[in-house]
Design a protein around this motif. Structure first.
Motif, PDB file in Angstrom:
ATOM      1  N   ASP A  86       0.875  -1.170   0.000  1.00 22.72           N
ATOM      2  CA  ASP A  86       0.000   0.000   0.000  1.00 22.72           C
ATOM      3  C   ASP A  86       0.913   1.220   0.000  1.00 22.72           C
ATOM      4  O   ASP A  86       1.619   1.476   0.963  1.00 22.72           O
ATOM      5  N   MET A  87       0.883   1.962  -1.080  1.00 22.64           N
ATOM      6  CA  MET A  87       1.801   3.101  -1.206  1.00 22.64           C
ATOM      7  C   MET A  87       1.143   4.224  -1.992  1.00 22.64           C
ATOM      8  O   MET A  87       0.212   4.008  -2.767  1.00 22.64           O
ATOM      9  N   ARG A  88       1.629   5.417  -1.739  1.00 21.97           N
ATOM     10  CA  ARG A  88       1.145   6.593  -2.478  1.00 21.97           C
ATOM     11  C   ARG A  88       2.319   7.142  -3.284  1.00 21.97           C
ATOM     12  O   ARG A  88       3.344   7.526  -2.711  1.00 21.97           O
ATOM     13  N   MET A  89       2.141   7.167  -4.571  1.00 24.40           N
ATOM     14  CA  MET A  89       3.216   7.597  -5.464  1.00 24.40           C
ATOM     15  C   MET A  89       2.868   8.937  -6.111  1.00 24.40           C
ATOM     16  O   MET A  89       1.744   9.158  -6.561  1.00 24.40           O
ATOM     17  N   ASN A  90       3.846   9.821  -6.141  1.00 27.53           N
ATOM     18  CA  ASN A  90       3.720  11.087  -6.859  1.00 27.53           C
ATOM     19  C   ASN A  90       4.503  10.964  -8.168  1.00 27.53           C
ATOM     20  O   ASN A  90       5.739  10.877  -8.150  1.00 27.53           O
ATOM     21  N   ALA A  91       3.778  10.919  -9.249  1.00 24.69           N
ATOM     22  CA  ALA A  91       4.423  10.739 -10.555  1.00 24.69           C
ATOM     23  C   ALA A  91       4.511  12.068 -11.295  1.00 24.69           C
ATOM     24  O   ALA A  91       3.560  12.854 -11.315  1.00 24.69           O
ATOM     25  N   ARG A  92       5.663  12.317 -11.890  1.00 21.26           N
ATOM     26  CA  ARG A  92       5.860  13.490 -12.737  1.00 21.26           C
ATOM     27  C   ARG A  92       5.701  13.043 -14.188  1.00 21.26           C
ATOM     28  O   ARG A  92       6.477  12.205 -14.680  1.00 21.26           O
ATOM     29  N   VAL A  93       4.700  13.598 -14.829  1.00 21.78           N
ATOM     30  CA  VAL A  93       4.392  13.199 -16.210  1.00 21.78           C
ATOM     31  C   VAL A  93       4.547  14.397 -17.133  1.00 21.78           C
ATOM     32  O   VAL A  93       4.609  15.551 -16.693  1.00 21.78           O
ATOM     33  N   VAL A 117      -3.034  -6.736 -13.495  1.00 23.47           N
ATOM     34  CA  VAL A 117      -4.178  -6.455 -12.612  1.00 23.47           C
ATOM     35  C   VAL A 117      -4.091  -4.993 -12.165  1.00 23.47           C
ATOM     36  O   VAL A 117      -3.041  -4.532 -11.714  1.00 23.47           O
ATOM     37  N   GLU A 118      -5.213  -4.280 -12.305  1.00 21.86           N
ATOM     38  CA  GLU A 118      -5.234  -2.869 -11.926  1.00 21.86           C
ATOM     39  C   GLU A 118      -5.020  -2.701 -10.424  1.00 21.86           C
ATOM     40  O   GLU A 118      -5.696  -3.334  -9.615  1.00 21.86           O
ATOM     41  N   VAL A 119      -4.086  -1.818 -10.071  1.00 16.71           N
ATOM     42  CA  VAL A 119      -3.790  -1.574  -8.648  1.00 16.71           C
ATOM     43  C   VAL A 119      -3.906  -0.095  -8.281  1.00 16.71           C
ATOM     44  O   VAL A 119      -3.692   0.277  -7.117  1.00 16.71           O
ATOM     45  N   GLY A 120      -4.259   0.762  -9.229  1.00 18.94           N
ATOM     46  CA  GLY A 120      -4.413   2.182  -8.926  1.00 18.94           C
ATOM     47  C   GLY A 120      -4.594   3.000 -10.189  1.00 18.94           C
ATOM     48  O   GLY A 120      -4.319   2.537 -11.304  1.00 18.94           O
ATOM     49  N   ASN A 121      -5.096   4.203 -10.015  1.00 18.95           N
ATOM     50  CA  ASN A 121      -5.247   5.099 -11.162  1.00 18.95           C
ATOM     51  C   ASN A 121      -5.117   6.544 -10.716  1.00 18.95           C
ATOM     52  O   ASN A 121      -5.244   6.856  -9.523  1.00 18.95           O
ATOM     53  N   ALA A 140      -0.965  12.204  -8.351  1.00 20.12           N
ATOM     54  CA  ALA A 140      -0.815  11.331  -7.186  1.00 20.12           C
ATOM     55  C   ALA A 140      -1.616  10.045  -7.407  1.00 20.12           C
ATOM     56  O   ALA A 140      -2.762  10.088  -7.873  1.00 20.12           O
ATOM     57  N   ILE A 141      -0.990   8.925  -7.086  1.00 18.60           N
ATOM     58  CA  ILE A 141      -1.633   7.614  -7.291  1.00 18.60           C
ATOM     59  C   ILE A 141      -1.539   6.790  -6.023  1.00 18.60           C
ATOM     60  O   ILE A 141      -0.447   6.640  -5.447  1.00 18.60           O
ATOM     61  N   ASN A 142      -2.649   6.256  -5.587  1.00 19.98           N
ATOM     62  CA  ASN A 142      -2.661   5.289  -4.487  1.00 19.98           C
ATOM     63  C   ASN A 142      -2.568   3.884  -5.076  1.00 19.98           C
ATOM     64  O   ASN A 142      -3.471   3.447  -5.791  1.00 19.98           O
ATOM     65  N   LEU A 143      -1.491   3.189  -4.773  1.00 26.61           N
ATOM     66  CA  LEU A 143      -1.269   1.836  -5.284  1.00 26.61           C
ATOM     67  C   LEU A 143      -1.529   0.834  -4.163  1.00 26.61           C
ATOM     68  O   LEU A 143      -0.934   0.941  -3.078  1.00 26.61           O
ATOM     69  N   SER A 144      -2.405  -0.115  -4.436  1.00 25.05           N
ATOM     70  CA  SER A 144      -2.784  -1.085  -3.396  1.00 25.05           C
ATOM     71  C   SER A 144      -2.941  -2.477  -4.010  1.00 25.05           C
ATOM     72  O   SER A 144      -3.384  -2.633  -5.154  1.00 25.05           O
TER      73      SER A 144
END
Length: 208
Positions: A86-93, A117-121, A140-144
């Motif tokens: 369970d993590m929160r990622m900040n992606a620079r696009v 398998v989808e884990v976040g969006n 920001a993406i919550n990956l779980s």
């Protein structure tokens, strides 16, 4: 016998006529050369204009597909156990626009997957990438792992210390040229990456 006197004016017109005919011939030749030069100038101008239009069409007016990429990422929170993450990622696009006009795109979604398998969006707001520039922004993406099946390969990946992820997205919009012409263009994102569990960093980021 006395020689007959030459009639006055008998041959006097001949040089004059010859001279006049020569002048007329020269005048016609000059006009012909001028017309020839004019035709050559017109032909050269048409060829030049054709070349300019061709170059303009192949460069300025040619619409290229913008590139949509994840450029880097960092983690705000990072929680990994023996069977879950369970993590929160900040992606620079970034949306790179190489056209000679702005690219206005609608909002979209970036979807992240673990082994399919989808884990976040993440939500992508509508914006504009200016001509010959890159529009950069953060998402920001919550990956779980809550959506993963029980027979996933998560345990073996944790043992290797690497969590493989991928993401896809599609943005639709229009490229505006010369303030009047608009061309619809869609750009796709397709990236793969790895999360290094020990360092809590993203690595081997590749997009196409």
């Amino acid at each position: 016998m006395a020689e007959k006197e030459q009639q006055p004016g008998h041959n006097s017109a001949t040089p004059y006529n010859y001279g006049r005919a020569d002048e007329e011939s020269q005048t016609k030749e000059l006009k012909r050369q001028k017309r020839k030069k004019l035709i050559l100038y017109i032909a050269a101008f048409v060829v030049f204009q054709t070349i300019v239009i061709a170059i303009f069409s192949l460069t300025v007016m040619k619409v290229k597909t913008p590139k949509f990429r994840v450029r880097a990422a960092s983690f705000e929170t990072f929680s990994v156990t023996a069977s879950s993450f369970d993590m929160r990622m900040n992606a620079r696009v970034g949306v790179k626009n190489t056209n000679f006009g702005p690219y206005k795109f609608d909002d979209g979604t970036i979807t992240f997957f673990y082994r399919g398998v989808e884990v976040g969006n993440a939500f992508v707001p509508k914006s504009t990438a200016k001509f010959q520039s890159t529009k950069r922004f953060n998402v920001a993406i919550n990956l779980s792992s809550t959506t993963l099946p029980t027979n996933s390969e998560l345990g073996s990946d944790f043992n290797s210390g690497i969590l493989p992820l991928s993401c896809t997205s599609r943005l639709t919009g229009k490229v505006e040229l010369m303030l009047v012409m608009k061309k619809k263009k869609a750009t796709n994102m397709n990236c793969t990456m790895e999360v290094n569990i020990a360092t809590q960093q993203l690595q081997n980021l590749k997009c196409k």
